[in-house]
Scaffold this motif. Structure first.
Motif, short mmCIF file in Angstrom:
data_model
loop_
_atom_site.label_atom_id
_atom_site.label_comp_id
_atom_site.label_asym_id
_atom_site.label_seq_id
_atom_site.Cartn_x
_atom_site.Cartn_y
_atom_site.Cartn_z
N GLN A 239 0.81 1.85 1.59
CA GLN A 239 0.58 2.04 3.00
C GLN A 239 -0.81 2.61 3.26
O GLN A 239 -1.34 3.38 2.47
CB GLN A 239 1.63 2.98 3.58
N ASN B 215 16.49 4.72 13.09
CA ASN B 215 16.10 3.79 12.02
C ASN B 215 14.75 3.17 12.29
O ASN B 215 13.92 3.03 11.39
CB ASN B 215 17.16 2.70 11.84
N HIS B 216 14.49 2.82 13.54
CA HIS B 216 13.19 2.26 13.91
C HIS B 216 12.08 3.27 13.65
O HIS B 216 11.04 2.92 13.08
CB HIS B 216 13.20 1.85 15.39
N ILE C 204 12.07 5.80 11.55
CA ILE C 204 11.92 5.98 10.10
C ILE C 204 11.13 4.81 9.52
O ILE C 204 10.25 5.01 8.68
CB ILE C 204 13.29 6.15 9.41
N ASN C 205 11.42 3.62 9.97
CA ASN C 205 10.69 2.44 9.48
C ASN C 205 9.23 2.46 9.88
O ASN C 205 8.40 1.85 9.21
CB ASN C 205 11.35 1.15 9.97
N GLN C 206 8.91 3.13 10.97
CA GLN C 206 7.54 3.16 11.49
C GLN C 206 6.71 4.32 10.95
O GLN C 206 5.51 4.38 11.20
CB GLN C 206 7.56 3.24 13.02
N ASN D 230 5.16 6.95 7.90
CA ASN D 230 4.86 7.09 6.48
C ASN D 230 4.59 8.55 6.15
O ASN D 230 3.93 8.88 5.20
CB ASN D 230 3.73 6.17 6.02
N LYS E 222 17.74 7.13 4.11
CA LYS E 222 16.93 6.05 4.69
C LYS E 222 15.45 6.26 4.35
O LYS E 222 14.75 5.31 3.98
CB LYS E 222 17.15 6.01 6.21
N ASN F 176 14.84 5.42 0.66
CA ASN F 176 14.84 3.98 0.41
C ASN F 176 13.56 3.30 0.90
O ASN F 176 13.25 2.20 0.48
CB ASN F 176 16.06 3.31 1.05
N GLN F 177 12.86 3.96 1.79
CA GLN F 177 11.64 3.40 2.33
C GLN F 177 10.45 3.54 1.38
O GLN F 177 9.50 2.79 1.44
CB GLN F 177 11.30 4.06 3.67
#
Length: 98
Positions: A2, A65-66, A68-70, A72, A93, A96-97
């Motif tokens: 990232q 979840n959104h 967490i996905n966004q 870093n 979560k 796992n990212q």
């Protein structure tokens, strides 16, 4: 890998019983100019706190979840209250990212 120069908001993972303390940390991060100087905290991309970001009708699990996905970058708060049930899901979560 990232790019930390395009860091999103900092995810604050906490037990709901620690909410008052986390609110203070959230406010501190968002108000202190030296956090903005860090290369991973740009302009209005600061700390994300669930209760400040949810809008009526939002699906809470989907929004978390959104976020967490966004992100870093996260801060996981641990205290005498232990890890909350929902906090465990957030940590898994986040793990796992990586």
């Amino acid at each position: 890998m990232q790019d930390f120069n395009v860091m999103k908001k900092i995810f604050l993972c906490h037990n709901s019983q620690d909410k008052n303390f986390v609110k203070k940390v959230h406010m501190y991060i968002n108000q202190k100019s030296y956090f903005q100087a860090l290369r991973f905290v740009k302009e209005n991309k600061k700390a994300w706190l669930d209760e400040d970001e949810f809008k009526p009708g939002d699906e809470i699990n989907q929004e978390i979840n959104h976020q967490i996905n966004q992100t870093n970058c996260c801060v996981i708060f641990l205290s005498e209250y232990g890890i909350g049930n929902y906090q465990i899901r957030e940590i898994l979560k986040l793990k796992n990212q990586v």
